[in-house]
Write a protein that holds these residues in place. Structure first.
Motif, PDB file in Angstrom:
ATOM      1  N   ILE A  18      55.295  -3.578  33.088  1.00  0.00           N
ATOM      2  CA  ILE A  18      55.737  -4.270  31.877  1.00  0.00           C
ATOM      3  C   ILE A  18      56.371  -5.616  32.240  1.00  0.00           C
ATOM      4  CG2 ILE A  18      57.381  -4.197  29.955  1.00  0.00           C
ATOM      5  CD1 ILE A  18      56.920  -1.105  29.947  1.00  0.00           C
ATOM      6  N   ALA A  19      57.240  -5.623  33.216  1.00  0.00           N
ATOM      7  CA  ALA A  19      57.964  -6.847  33.580  1.00  0.00           C
ATOM      8  C   ALA A  19      57.070  -7.895  34.243  1.00  0.00           C
ATOM      9  CB  ALA A  19      59.134  -6.508  34.504  1.00  0.00           C
ATOM     10  N   GLU A  20      56.194  -7.453  35.162  1.00  0.00           N
ATOM     11  CA  GLU A  20      55.387  -8.396  35.950  1.00  0.00           C
ATOM     12  C   GLU A  20      53.955  -8.548  35.454  1.00  0.00           C
ATOM     13  OE1 GLU A  20      55.704  -7.005  39.977  1.00  0.00           O
ATOM     14  OE2 GLU A  20      57.891  -7.139  39.967  1.00  0.00           O
ATOM     15  N   GLY A  21      53.534  -7.675  34.554  1.00  0.00           N
ATOM     16  CA  GLY A  21      52.161  -7.701  34.080  1.00  0.00           C
ATOM     17  C   GLY A  21      51.247  -6.983  35.046  1.00  0.00           C
ATOM     18  N   ARG A  22      50.031  -6.715  34.586  1.00  0.00           N
ATOM     19  CA  ARG A  22      49.060  -6.039  35.452  1.00  0.00           C
ATOM     20  C   ARG A  22      47.665  -6.313  34.896  1.00  0.00           C
ATOM     21  NH1 ARG A  22      49.009   0.160  37.573  1.00  0.00           N
ATOM     22  NH2 ARG A  22      47.199  -0.172  38.868  1.00  0.00           N
ATOM     23  N   GLY A  23      46.776  -6.760  35.757  1.00  0.00           N
ATOM     24  CA  GLY A  23      45.429  -7.086  35.281  1.00  0.00           C
ATOM     25  C   GLY A  23      45.509  -8.202  34.257  1.00  0.00           C
ATOM     26  N   ILE A  24      44.954  -7.956  33.065  1.00  0.00           N
ATOM     27  CA  ILE A  24      45.001  -8.978  32.017  1.00  0.00           C
ATOM     28  C   ILE A  24      46.256  -8.875  31.145  1.00  0.00           C
ATOM     29  CG2 ILE A  24      42.493  -9.222  31.921  1.00  0.00           C
ATOM     30  CD1 ILE A  24      42.594  -7.565  29.303  1.00  0.00           C
ATOM     31  N   MET A  25      47.083  -7.853  31.409  1.00  0.00           N
ATOM     32  CA  MET A  25      48.325  -7.711  30.640  1.00  0.00           C
ATOM     33  C   MET A  25      49.337  -8.739  31.128  1.00  0.00           C
ATOM     34  SD  MET A  25      50.697  -4.371  30.059  1.00  0.00           S
ATOM     35  CE  MET A  25      52.267  -4.660  30.861  1.00  0.00           C
ATOM     36  N   PRO A  26      49.922  -9.500  30.193  1.00  0.00           N
ATOM     37  CA  PRO A  26      50.900 -10.521  30.608  1.00  0.00           C
ATOM     38  C   PRO A  26      52.206  -9.901  31.076  1.00  0.00           C
ATOM     39  CG  PRO A  26      50.808 -10.387  28.215  1.00  0.00           C
ATOM     40  CD  PRO A  26      49.726  -9.477  28.736  1.00  0.00           C
ATOM     41  N   ALA A  27      52.966 -10.682  31.803  1.00  0.00           N
ATOM     42  CA  ALA A  27      54.300 -10.273  32.255  1.00  0.00           C
ATOM     43  C   ALA A  27      55.277 -10.475  31.106  1.00  0.00           C
ATOM     44  CB  ALA A  27      54.719 -11.113  33.451  1.00  0.00           C
ATOM     45  N   PHE A  28      56.008  -9.419  30.765  1.00  0.00           N
ATOM     46  CA  PHE A  28      56.992  -9.519  29.689  1.00  0.00           C
ATOM     47  C   PHE A  28      58.406  -9.705  30.218  1.00  0.00           C
ATOM     48  CE2 PHE A  28      53.480  -7.404  27.483  1.00  0.00           C
ATOM     49  CZ  PHE A  28      53.354  -8.256  26.402  1.00  0.00           C
ATOM     50  N   GLY A  29      58.581  -9.699  31.534  1.00  0.00           N
ATOM     51  CA  GLY A  29      59.901  -9.902  32.123  1.00  0.00           C
ATOM     52  C   GLY A  29      60.587 -11.172  31.649  1.00  0.00           C
ATOM     53  N   PRO A  30      59.869 -12.295  31.585  1.00  0.00           N
ATOM     54  CA  PRO A  30      60.522 -13.525  31.127  1.00  0.00           C
ATOM     55  C   PRO A  30      60.899 -13.500  29.643  1.00  0.00           C
ATOM     56  CG  PRO A  30      58.536 -14.034  32.378  1.00  0.00           C
ATOM     57  CD  PRO A  30      58.531 -12.549  32.136  1.00  0.00           C
ATOM     58  N   ALA A  31      60.227 -12.687  28.849  1.00  0.00           N
ATOM     59  CA  ALA A  31      60.450 -12.688  27.399  1.00  0.00           C
ATOM     60  C   ALA A  31      61.390 -11.582  26.922  1.00  0.00           C
ATOM     61  CB  ALA A  31      59.111 -12.556  26.674  1.00  0.00           C
ATOM     62  N   LEU A  32      61.576 -10.546  27.723  1.00  0.00           N
ATOM     63  CA  LEU A  32      62.389  -9.404  27.295  1.00  0.00           C
ATOM     64  C   LEU A  32      63.628  -9.245  28.166  1.00  0.00           C
ATOM     65  CD1 LEU A  32      59.568  -6.727  26.763  1.00  0.00           C
ATOM     66  CD2 LEU A  32      60.714  -8.091  25.006  1.00  0.00           C
ATOM     67  N   ARG A  33      64.708  -8.795  27.545  1.00  0.00           N
ATOM     68  CA  ARG A  33      65.919  -8.457  28.302  1.00  0.00           C
ATOM     69  C   ARG A  33      65.673  -7.140  29.037  1.00  0.00           C
ATOM     70  NH1 ARG A  33      67.903  -9.366  23.115  1.00  0.00           N
ATOM     71  NH2 ARG A  33      68.441  -7.160  22.973  1.00  0.00           N
ATOM     72  N   PRO A  34      66.417  -6.848  30.092  1.00  0.00           N
ATOM     73  CA  PRO A  34      66.247  -5.584  30.822  1.00  0.00           C
ATOM     74  C   PRO A  34      66.343  -4.347  29.916  1.00  0.00           C
ATOM     75  CG  PRO A  34      67.587  -7.061  32.115  1.00  0.00           C
ATOM     76  CD  PRO A  34      67.375  -7.730  30.774  1.00  0.00           C
ATOM     77  N   ALA A  35      67.254  -4.368  28.939  1.00  0.00           N
ATOM     78  CA  ALA A  35      67.389  -3.230  28.019  1.00  0.00           C
ATOM     79  C   ALA A  35      66.128  -3.060  27.173  1.00  0.00           C
ATOM     80  CB  ALA A  35      68.609  -3.409  27.123  1.00  0.00           C
TER      81      ALA A  35
END
Length: 143
Positions: free
Chosen positions: A74-91
């Motif tokens: 979820i945080a770093e993305g995988r394959g064609i899935m984008p990384a959500f780490g920059p957009a989401l808080r850890p919680a």
């Protein structure tokens, strides 16, 4: 029931209530994941058909993944899935991990340990250092 057990009972009750699927998780999932993964995590979202690869069905993949592996995807993305780490808080990433786990259980027989997974996750997310008074206050004592 002795009064001394009351705080422990209240804490357990709060943890139990806070462990389930909630509106915040549903909203985050709808905003960030539903388009590809679909409403039930089957990989049948409205965008999925136009993608060059098949979007995974959570029921086939999540059971085999550890929580850190899901969090990293979820945080770093995988394959064609984008990384959500920059957009989401850890919680929020923690909420997404739990949401993915909830959706992966729908429509399949779950292992005995999965019944308690949300309680374990909630226990691990409690700031025990603060609860038990071990946290440093940030003030250093002068020698």
């Amino acid at each position: 029931m002795p009064v001394k057990n009351l705080p422990l009972l209240i804490l357990f009750g709060l943890l139990w209530v806070g462990c389930g699927r909630n509106e915040r998780m549903d909203l985050l999932y709808a905003q960030r994941c539903l388009g590809c993964h679909g409403p039930s995590g089957l990989g049948d979202g409205p965008v999925a058909a136009s993608l060059p690869v098949r979007v995974p069905d959570f029921r086939e993949t999540v059971e085999k993944k550890t929580t850190p592996q899901i969090r990293r995807a979820i945080a770093e993305g995988r394959g064609i899935m984008p990384a959500f780490g920059p957009a989401l808080r850890p919680a929020e990433i923690t909420d997404m991990v739990q949401m993915v786990r909830f959706l992966s259980r729908e429509g399949r027989n779950i292992s005995w340990w999965e019944k308690y997974d949300t309680l374990v996750a909630a226990h691990c997310n409690v700031p025990w250092e603060l609860v038990l008074g071990y946290a440093e206050t940030g003030e250093k004592k002068q020698p």
